[in-house]
Design an enzyme around this catalytic site. Structure first.
Site, PDB file in Angstrom:
ATOM      1  NE  ARG A  49      59.431  98.539   0.400  1.00 21.21           N
ATOM      2  CZ  ARG A  49      59.495  99.849   0.664  1.00 21.21           C
ATOM      3  NH1 ARG A  49      59.272 100.350   1.870  1.00 21.21           N
ATOM      4  NH2 ARG A  49      59.814 100.704  -0.296  1.00 21.21           N
ATOM      5  N   GLY A  50      63.293  98.755   0.817  1.00 23.62           N
ATOM      6  CA  GLY A  50      63.679 100.109   0.429  1.00 23.62           C
ATOM      7  C   GLY A  50      65.198 100.209   0.499  1.00 23.62           C
ATOM      8  CB  ALA A  51      67.692 101.375  -1.970  1.00 25.96           C
ATOM      9  NE  ARG A  92      64.289  92.738  -2.270  1.00 33.56           N
ATOM     10  CZ  ARG A  92      63.402  93.732  -2.412  1.00 33.56           C
ATOM     11  NH1 ARG A  92      63.243  94.625  -1.452  1.00 33.56           N
ATOM     12  NH2 ARG A  92      62.682  93.841  -3.514  1.00 33.56           N
ATOM     13  CD  GLN A 197      56.273  97.390  -2.556  1.00 32.81           C
ATOM     14  OE1 GLN A 197      55.337  97.375  -3.342  1.00 32.81           O
ATOM     15  NE2 GLN A 197      57.326  96.607  -2.689  1.00 32.81           N
ATOM     16  CG  ASP A 238      65.557  99.756  -5.366  1.00 35.95           C
ATOM     17  OD1 ASP A 238      64.548 100.341  -5.782  1.00 35.95           O
ATOM     18  OD2 ASP A 238      65.617  99.148  -4.274  1.00 35.95           O
ATOM     19  CG  ASN A 247      62.376 103.347  -7.946  1.00 39.70           C
ATOM     20  OD1 ASN A 247      62.836 103.054  -6.839  1.00 39.70           O
ATOM     21  ND2 ASN A 247      61.205 103.937  -8.067  1.00 39.70           N
ATOM     22  CE  LYS A 248      59.162  97.619  -5.827  1.00 39.76           C
ATOM     23  NZ  LYS A 248      59.590  96.194  -5.770  1.00 39.76           N
TER      24      LYS A 248
END
Ligand code: MRU
Length: 347
Positions: A49-51, A92, A197, A238, A247-248
């Site tokens: 995960r994570g862009a 995603r 996270q 992201d 973003n998150k």
């Protein structure tokens, strides 16, 4: 400081290896992945995960698709690789880097006229994507470190660290570079509901590197800003459009609060996260399953009949962003489409 890669290609087994992020901090497990179906599941489950890490996964995914395809006919080979690219791309929707990594490798192999060369070129390009991501994070780190006071407390949300990238990190890369340069940085990590996270991954990474970290519930952030504890906020992204930073989920409320309390709100991201084609209203915000919100371990915390909304990301309008830290330098406000394009073109 720890420079362990988050995901890499294992030549011996011709597979993608990665740290399973769903198991941290309890277990440090390396998974070997040798099928596109398994890779798609790993991305959906947030094992990877994570862009920027998704960009690297997309790139290695095409290398894997080329490797496992059994077709001898070039046309059939490319048809299979394209089918696999579509499967990976659909996992995603919000992080732009996933499609970016896929397209970068695809565009290198499409002109190739034989399958062994296409396989080799795909892997070479994927390795270049991973290498360049690490290099970008270090440069972002150096540019960002200059913005921080010698002694400071920085709040971050989610995990924009080495686990979210090839290594080093974007937001945490800035903190790592600042600490390497002799600055004293205390990190406040928001736990980041619902998948934690921040408390699971950010705190794990920073402790491993000996950087001071305090975990708070997401709803404590405003209180700490009001009481003068936070000197700066740094988050990753992201996707960055001309008008917003995605973003998150929860990032927007930190940005609003930071503006109210005159605290600088920085976004650290590579240029591969910029989307010059879309604006905020065109971007799909991923919605995830209700069980991520309703359960913790074996316990259920929400009545079955209650409706649950589980947005994975939110959009922060550009006017709340103090600066965007990229590998090309720091973009100060007003951040406009022209400044994004000129940054991209100097690359
Ligand atoms: O759902 P996730 O864990 O993939 O979300 C990740 C984030 O929102 C990160 O902040 C973002 O990808 C930047 S990572 C350098």
């Amino acid at each position: 400081m720890n420079e362990t890669a988050t995901l890499w290609w294992d030549t011996g087994t011709e597979s993608i290896c990665y740290i399973d992020q769903t198991l941290l901090p309890e277990k440090y497990t390396i998974v070997k992945c040798r099928s596109i179906g398994r890779l798609a599941t790993a991305i959906k489950r947030l094992e990877i995960r994570g862009a920027p890490a998704l960009g690297v996964a997309g790139a290695y995914g095409i290398a894997l698709a080329a490797r496992v395809c059994q077709k001898n006919d070039l046309y059939a080979f490319f048809a299979d690789v394209h089918k696999d690219a579509k499967i990976l791309r659909a996992t995603r929707p919000t992080a732009i880097n996933l499609g970016w990594g896929i397209d970068r490798v695809l565009s290198k192999i499409l002109p190739v006229q034989d399958i062994p060369s296409a396989r080799r070129i795909a892997l070479d390009e994927a390795e270049a994507v991973a290498r360049e991501d690490t290099a970008c994070c270090h440069t972002i780190g150096e540019h960002g470190a200059a913005l921080l006071p010698d002694t400071c407390t920085v709040l971050t949300h989610c995990n924009a660290g080495s686990l979210a990238c090839s290594s080093w990190g974007t937001a945490l890369g800035v903190i790592r570079s600042a600490v390497n340069g002799g600055k004293q940085v205390n990190v406040i990590a928001c736990e980041t509901r619902p998948l934690l996270q921040g408390s699971r991954l950010t705190a794990w990474e920073l402790i491993r590197d000996g950087i001071d970290v305090t975990v708070i519930t997401d709803s404590s952030a405003a209180h700490l800003m009001r009481t003068g504890t936070i000197d700066a906020i740094i988050v990753g992204a992201d996707r960055i459009t001309r008008d917003a930073v995605f973003n998150k989920i929860g990032t927007y409320m930190h940005a609003v609060c930071a503006r109210y309390h005159n605290i600088p709100f920085y976004v650290a991201a590579p240029l591969s996260t910029f989307d010059t084609q879309k604006s905020e209203r065109d971007v799909i915000i991923e919605e995830r399953g209700r069980e991520e919100v309703t359960t913790m371990g074996c316990r259920v915390y929400v009545p079955d009949a209650a409706v649950v909304k589980n947005y994975a990301f939110d959009a922060t309008p550009m006017n709340l962003v103090t600066a965007i830290i990229t590998e090309q330098g720091v973009m100060h406000p007003p951040v406009s489409i022209d400044s994004i394009l000129s940054f991209k073109s100097t690359k």
